[in-house]
Design a protein around this motif. Structure first.
Motif, PDB file in Angstrom:
ATOM      1  N   ARG A  58       2.945   1.031  -7.859  1.00 52.93           N
ATOM      2  CA  ARG A  58       2.964   0.385  -6.534  1.00 52.93           C
ATOM      3  C   ARG A  58       3.631   1.300  -5.521  1.00 52.93           C
ATOM      4  NH1 ARG A  58       6.281  -0.731  -3.168  1.00 52.93           N
ATOM      5  NH2 ARG A  58       7.817   0.029  -4.654  1.00 52.93           N
ATOM      6  N   ARG A  59       3.046   1.420  -4.355  1.00 48.89           N
ATOM      7  CA  ARG A  59       3.663   2.169  -3.266  1.00 48.89           C
ATOM      8  C   ARG A  59       3.564   1.351  -1.991  1.00 48.89           C
ATOM      9  NH1 ARG A  59       5.385   4.111  -6.644  1.00 48.89           N
ATOM     10  NH2 ARG A  59       5.610   6.228  -7.402  1.00 48.89           N
ATOM     11  N   SER A  60       4.523   1.534  -1.111  1.00 49.00           N
ATOM     12  CA  SER A  60       4.433   0.902   0.198  1.00 49.00           C
ATOM     13  C   SER A  60       3.301   1.571   0.974  1.00 49.00           C
ATOM     14  CB  SER A  60       5.745   1.082   0.960  1.00 49.00           C
ATOM     15  OG  SER A  60       6.788   0.438   0.267  1.00 49.00           O
ATOM     16  N   ARG A  66       0.074   7.193  -0.610  1.00 50.20           N
ATOM     17  CA  ARG A  66       1.472   7.600  -0.444  1.00 50.20           C
ATOM     18  C   ARG A  66       2.089   7.905  -1.797  1.00 50.20           C
ATOM     19  NH1 ARG A  66       5.331   4.551   0.561  1.00 50.20           N
ATOM     20  NH2 ARG A  66       6.771   6.209   1.043  1.00 50.20           N
ATOM     21  N   ARG A  86      11.865   8.838  -7.054  1.00 51.40           N
ATOM     22  CA  ARG A  86      13.111   8.138  -7.355  1.00 51.40           C
ATOM     23  C   ARG A  86      14.115   9.148  -7.891  1.00 51.40           C
ATOM     24  NH1 ARG A  86      10.536   5.032  -4.883  1.00 51.40           N
ATOM     25  NH2 ARG A  86      10.173   2.813  -5.284  1.00 51.40           N
ATOM     26  N   GLY A 142      11.731  -5.563   6.371  1.00 48.12           N
ATOM     27  CA  GLY A 142      12.986  -6.293   6.201  1.00 48.12           C
ATOM     28  C   GLY A 142      13.564  -6.731   7.538  1.00 48.12           C
ATOM     29  N   TRP A 178       7.006  -3.864   2.560  1.00 52.66           N
ATOM     30  CA  TRP A 178       8.058  -4.838   2.815  1.00 52.66           C
ATOM     31  C   TRP A 178       8.689  -4.524   4.162  1.00 52.66           C
ATOM     32  CZ3 TRP A 178      11.463  -6.766  -1.711  1.00 52.66           C
ATOM     33  CH2 TRP A 178      12.560  -7.498  -1.246  1.00 52.66           C
ATOM     34  N   PHE A 221       1.125   1.609   4.599  1.00 54.68           N
ATOM     35  CA  PHE A 221       1.348   1.222   5.993  1.00 54.68           C
ATOM     36  C   PHE A 221       0.074   1.140   6.821  1.00 54.68           C
ATOM     37  CE2 PHE A 221       5.050   3.918   4.623  1.00 54.68           C
ATOM     38  CZ  PHE A 221       5.919   2.861   4.403  1.00 54.68           C
ATOM     39  N   ARG A 267       4.802   0.656  12.338  1.00 50.18           N
ATOM     40  CA  ARG A 267       3.753   0.891  11.336  1.00 50.18           C
ATOM     41  C   ARG A 267       2.583   0.010  11.732  1.00 50.18           C
ATOM     42  NH1 ARG A 267       6.379   4.709   8.010  1.00 50.18           N
ATOM     43  NH2 ARG A 267       8.203   3.814   7.018  1.00 50.18           N
ATOM     44  N   THR A 314      12.622  -1.436  13.331  1.00 47.70           N
ATOM     45  CA  THR A 314      12.102  -0.561  12.273  1.00 47.70           C
ATOM     46  C   THR A 314      11.031   0.351  12.868  1.00 47.70           C
ATOM     47  OG1 THR A 314      11.136  -0.505  10.054  1.00 47.70           O
ATOM     48  CG2 THR A 314      10.424  -2.301  11.463  1.00 47.70           C
ATOM     49  N   SER A 323       6.044   8.436  -3.537  1.00 50.50           N
ATOM     50  CA  SER A 323       7.485   8.371  -3.277  1.00 50.50           C
ATOM     51  C   SER A 323       8.157   8.740  -4.581  1.00 50.50           C
ATOM     52  CB  SER A 323       7.909   6.985  -2.786  1.00 50.50           C
ATOM     53  OG  SER A 323       7.796   6.029  -3.811  1.00 50.50           O
TER      54      SER A 323
HETATM   55  C1  LIG Z   1      14.705  -4.698   1.533  1.00 53.61           C
HETATM   56  C2  LIG Z   1      13.654  -3.731   1.968  1.00 53.61           C
HETATM   57  C3  LIG Z   1      13.403  -3.588   3.323  1.00 53.61           C
HETATM   58  C4  LIG Z   1      12.415  -2.703   3.765  1.00 53.61           C
HETATM   59  N1  LIG Z   1      12.148  -2.634   5.106  1.00 53.61           N
HETATM   60  C5  LIG Z   1      11.196  -1.819   5.553  1.00 53.61           C
HETATM   61  C6  LIG Z   1      10.875  -1.800   6.938  1.00 53.61           C
HETATM   62  O1  LIG Z   1      11.443  -2.552   7.735  1.00 53.61           O
HETATM   63  N2  LIG Z   1       9.911  -0.944   7.357  1.00 53.61           N
HETATM   64  C7  LIG Z   1       9.257  -0.131   6.479  1.00 53.61           C
HETATM   65  O2  LIG Z   1       8.408   0.632   6.918  1.00 53.61           O
HETATM   66  N3  LIG Z   1       9.504  -0.156   5.137  1.00 53.61           N
HETATM   67  C8  LIG Z   1      10.451  -0.981   4.668  1.00 53.61           C
HETATM   68  N4  LIG Z   1      10.712  -1.048   3.311  1.00 53.61           N
HETATM   69  C9  LIG Z   1       9.917  -0.213   2.374  1.00 53.61           C
HETATM   70  C10 LIG Z   1      10.708   1.005   1.899  1.00 53.61           C
HETATM   71  O3  LIG Z   1      10.785   1.949   2.928  1.00 53.61           O
HETATM   72  C11 LIG Z   1      10.012   1.601   0.660  1.00 53.61           C
HETATM   73  O4  LIG Z   1      10.011   0.632  -0.374  1.00 53.61           O
HETATM   74  C12 LIG Z   1      10.726   2.862   0.146  1.00 53.61           C
HETATM   75  O5  LIG Z   1      10.615   3.910   1.084  1.00 53.61           O
HETATM   76  C13 LIG Z   1      10.167   3.372  -1.186  1.00 53.61           C
HETATM   77  O6  LIG Z   1       8.767   3.606  -1.063  1.00 53.61           O
HETATM   78  P1  LIG Z   1       7.727   2.919  -2.058  1.00 53.61           P
HETATM   79  O7  LIG Z   1       7.867   1.428  -1.874  1.00 53.61           O
HETATM   80  O8  LIG Z   1       6.383   3.411  -1.623  1.00 53.61           O
HETATM   81  O9  LIG Z   1       8.079   3.367  -3.448  1.00 53.61           O
HETATM   82  C14 LIG Z   1      11.669  -1.917   2.839  1.00 53.61           C
HETATM   83  C15 LIG Z   1      11.924  -2.092   1.470  1.00 53.61           C
HETATM   84  C16 LIG Z   1      12.881  -2.982   1.029  1.00 53.61           C
HETATM   85  C17 LIG Z   1      13.102  -3.200  -0.447  1.00 53.61           C
END
Ligand SMILES: Cc1cc2nc3c(=O)[nH]c(=O)nc-3n(C[C@H](O)[C@H](O)[C@H](O)COP(=O)(O)O)c2cc1C
Length: 176
Positions: free
Chosen positions: A13-15, A162, A166, A122, A120, A17, A73, A70, A164
């Protein structure tokens, strides 16, 4: 180390946008919500409300609010569906945040398992320093006073890739 579908989903899983202009079916959304429903919560209190947003006007309003706190995106603007996770702080004063967080992650993983993506956002304002973004978003979503907004989760088909990284596992682990 072992691997299986769950471990793979967690690791892959990746974030994301940016999303394609493709619908997400009600069935898929319900499957994602169901994964949220089955999250653990303190004393099984299940303090959640999941708001399903498929209204561009509401998404635009949320974008304007999220932009304040933030990085912009486009995903929030263009996602075919956004799920807001709220948690009732009166029902579970000590663990409402964790409950919202674990439900959010369950849903992100469920989306991934269906070939969809999410990220996500936040907005939760733990110490009221986020320029009232959470409060404003709650108003846009008509959430009752006792609910706190833990996350926004735009969901759709990924329109980019994307990676990422760890930190090394051993840097995070204390073994006794
Ligand atoms: C509590 C929390 C808040 C986050 N808030 C934001 C946010 O406001 N904007 C954003 O672009 N990503 C946000 N993220 C995503 C993180 O940036 C992302 O999970 C992290 O960079 C790792 O990347 P990955 O999820 O692709 O592994 C958030 C993640 C978490 C867990």
């Amino acid at each position: 180390m072992h691997s299986n579908k769950i471990i793979e989903a967690i690791k892959e899983r990746r974030s994301i946008f940016k999303f394609k202009d493709e619908e997400v079916s009600k069935d898929s959304v319900d499957t994602i919500l169901e994964a949220g429903r089955w999250a653990p919560s303190y004393a099984n209190l299940q303090p959640w409300k999941f708001v399903v947003i498929r209204d561009k006007e509401i998404q635009d309003q949320l974008c304007k609010i999220a932009e304040k706190i933030t990085i912009f995106r486009e995903g929030l603007e263009e996602a075919p569906v956004v799920i807001a996770v709220a948690s009732n702080q009166d029902k579970d004063p000590s663990h409402f945040v964790e409950a919202g967080a674990v439900a959010t992650q369950n849903m992100a993983l469920a989306a991934h398992s269906l070939g969809l993506s999410s990220y996500w956002i936040g907005l939760f304002d733990i110490d009221k320093e986020k320029k009232s973004a959470e409060k404003e978003a709650k108003e846009v979503l008509d959430l009752p006073e006792d609910y706190r907004l833990i996350s926004l989760l735009p969901v759709g088909k990924a329109d980019h890739e994307r990676t990422s990284e760890r930190d090394e596992l051993e840097e995070m682990v204390i073994r006794k």
